[in-house]
Enzyme design. Structure first.
Site, mmCIF file in Angstrom:
data_model
loop_
_atom_site.group_PDB
_atom_site.id
_atom_site.type_symbol
_atom_site.label_atom_id
_atom_site.label_comp_id
_atom_site.label_asym_id
_atom_site.label_seq_id
_atom_site.Cartn_x
_atom_site.Cartn_y
_atom_site.Cartn_z
ATOM 1 N N LYS A 77 0.927 -1.105 0.175
ATOM 2 C CA LYS A 77 0.212 0.091 -0.039
ATOM 3 C C LYS A 77 0.975 1.261 -0.116
ATOM 4 C CE LYS A 77 -3.929 2.076 2.666
ATOM 5 N NZ LYS A 77 -4.733 1.785 3.837
ATOM 6 N N SER A 152 -9.763 2.327 3.012
ATOM 7 C CA SER A 152 -8.771 3.051 2.191
ATOM 8 C C SER A 152 -7.909 2.106 1.383
ATOM 9 C CB SER A 152 -8.127 4.014 2.997
ATOM 10 O OG SER A 152 -7.193 3.358 3.849
ATOM 11 N N SER A 176 -9.971 -0.148 7.018
ATOM 12 C CA SER A 176 -9.574 -0.050 5.813
ATOM 13 C C SER A 176 -8.885 -1.316 5.456
ATOM 14 C CB SER A 176 -8.399 1.005 5.676
ATOM 15 O OG SER A 176 -9.217 2.063 5.594
HETATM 16 N N1 GLN Z 1 -13.251 4.665 6.355
HETATM 17 C C1 GLN Z 1 -12.735 4.884 7.801
HETATM 18 C C2 GLN Z 1 -12.469 6.417 7.489
HETATM 19 O O1 GLN Z 1 -12.430 6.879 6.539
HETATM 20 C C3 GLN Z 1 -11.545 4.255 8.089
HETATM 21 C C4 GLN Z 1 -10.400 4.337 7.310
HETATM 22 C C5 GLN Z 1 -9.058 3.404 7.815
HETATM 23 O O2 GLN Z 1 -9.179 2.494 8.277
HETATM 24 N N2 GLN Z 1 -7.846 3.844 7.161
HETATM 25 O O3 GLN Z 1 -11.602 6.967 8.174
#
Ligand code: GLN
Length: 486
Positions: A77, A152, A176
């Site tokens: 990532k 994400s 995410s």
């Molecule tokens: N969807 C959540 C957010 O927007 C979690 C994102 C994540 O785990 N990085 O913060």
């Protein structure tokens, strides 16, 4: 087809001399070149470096000191700093950032001689649940051209689902890893907070961020975690505790495993189809010898509101370093210092990141700190206590990973709260610092869904064991989107 093999199969094939790492790597690089325009799962492909690493891996194997990872390709990532390789975090702010050092996670993979194919797309600074906030364009879910891959870590998930990498690193602040795993039909684990070093993993919300895996099988996630988990004295929140061999306990029987089913996760708000599928999956675990018990997590409805105070608060502090002075994007022709800060940040960050910085700065400001930030931290403690109580009675907790299968692009983009509710089942785990995993557990309308398994602190091995045993009696994890062999 070689790209349909799992990490463990590729590792065995390399050991048996069925192919070289250079052959494997070339195969995956060609696939990325031919197919990734359909998905946009990679931001940067490091073809030349990957081939060099593959050559070195083949030489190391010939010299007799290979590990199970030597020569196996994978992707990072684009949140993990990689020395000499651009690391963007999905943001314009870091479009030209070339880290002078490796994150500990990247260094660990290098030590094993694994081959990094490139850096995967992601929501900007890991903020999002659909991969629509990346400066480098949205990522398409291999299960449908109009569908989001989740976020994400959507680039990592799409790359693995489309067989453009056999596995990828990811991070999980509120869901995410698990949510994109569910939406793309993959297995993913977010370990206990402190299990994987955060050094060189670009910070979003430091008390919640944790690195983990996206793979097709639980066995592959165990292999990845064997490399990723390490004690790192350079990360003060990383815990000094032995790393077990996560592959060693995969075959243990689940007889006597106590599984808790939180009433709050199976409420009338859950889509009935999702409810049925997840319950069927849990029944498979029961057939394997587990016993089921209804439990309560009475504060779980407070997890999303608490998270959306704490995560933005920490993000507003972490992202203050991107000021156009030290590194990252700098605006053209600043008039003065104020203008430099203002325009560099206005032009370098996207809307969702700005929204979080605004919320976080507000929540931390003198007059509101007690009302919002301190309150949210108190709620966080209650959520942790709910889990502590539950783990007094059961070994793992099971439920759905996400409220629905993959949704269409644009369908939640205009309503941030709708998007935030995507993580309603995953966020409490991050707030408590517990490990959580998602495994493919069914299909709704031809799209994969996930079952979430939550463990007690440092009980990753038990989660992986349960996931692996589940995958011995089900075949959801073997389902592939159509068109990937084109
Ligand atoms: N969807 C959540 C957010 O927007 C979690 C994102 C994540 O785990 N990085 O913060």
């Amino acid at each position: 087809m070689i790209h349909n093999k799992t990490i463990s199969e590729l590792s065995r094939g390399l050991a048996a001399g069925e192919y070289s790492s250079v052959e494997l790597t070339t195969h995956f690089l060609k696939r990325i070149e031919n197919l990734d325009s359909n998905y946009n799962s990679y931001i940067t492909v490091t073809a030349e470096q990957a081939l060099n690493e593959a050559q070195a891996a083949d030489a190391r194997r010939a010299a007799g000191n290979a590990t199970p990872w030597t020569g196996v390709p994978f992707a990072h990532k684009d949140i993990f700093c990689t020395q000499g390789v651009r690391t963007t975090c999905g943001s314009r702010m870091l479009e030209n950032f070339i880290p002078p050092y490796d994150s500990t996670v990247a260094a660990n993979f290098k030590q094993h001689g694994a081959v990094c194919l490139g850096k995967t797309n992601m929501d900007e600074f890991a903020m999002g649940s659909s991969n629509e906030t990346s400066y480098y364009g949205r990522v398409t879910n291999p299960w449908g051209t109009d569908l989001v891959p989740g976020g994400s870590s959507g680039g990592s998930a799409a790359a693995v689902a489309a067989r453009l990498a056999p596995g990828a690193t990811a991070t999980d602040t509120g869901g995410s890893i698990r949510q994109p795993a569910a939406l793309c039909g993959l297995t993913g684990i977010k370990p206990t907070y402190g299990r994987v070093s955060r050094l060189g993993m670009i910070a979003f919300a430091s008390s919640l961020d944790q690195g983990g895996t996206l793979t097709r099988t639980a066995e592959d996630s165990a292999m990845m975690l064997n490399v990723m988990a390490s004690y790192d004295p350079k990360d003060s929140t990383c815990i000094d505790r032995d790393v077990p061999d996560y592959t060693a306990t995969l075959n243990q029987s689940l007889k006597g495993l106590k599984i808790g089913l939180p009433a709050e996760f199976f409420s009338e708000h859950l889509d009935p189809e999702m409810q049925t599928q997840v319950q069927n999956a849990i029944r498979e675990l029961e057939k394997l010898g587990a016993t089921l018990k209804e439990i309560r997590l009475p504060h779980s409805h407070l997890s999303v509101p608490a998270y959306y105070v704490i995560a933005p608060a920490e993000c507003s502090a972490n992202l203050s370093r991107f000021d156009g002075v030290r590194y990252g994007y700098r605006c053209d022709n600043p008039q003065d210092l104020q203008d430099l800060y203002l325009r560099s940040r206005s032009e370098g960050f996207g809307d969702e990141v700005k929204r979080r910085i605004l919320i976080g700065t507000y929540a931390l400001s003198a007059g509101y700190y007690d009302a919002y930030y301190r309150k949210a931290q108190q709620v966080r403690r209650l959520i942790k206590q709910d889990f502590d109580n539950a783990f007094g009675e059961v070994d793992i907790i099971a439920g759905p990973t996400s409220p629905s299968p993959a949704f269409a692009f644009g369908s939640k983009g205009n309503d941030p709260v709708k998007m935030y509710l995507e993580d309603i089942f995953t966020i409490s785990t991050n707030l408590a610092g517990l490990p959580g995993m998602s495994v493919p557990a069914g299909m709704i309308g031809g799209l994969p869904i996930g079952m979430q398994l939550i463990g007690n602190y440092f009980d990753e091995a038990r989660l992986l064991n349960a996931g692996h045993q589940f995958q011995q009696v089900t075949d959801w994890h073997t389902k592939a989107p159509s068109g990937i062999d084109a």
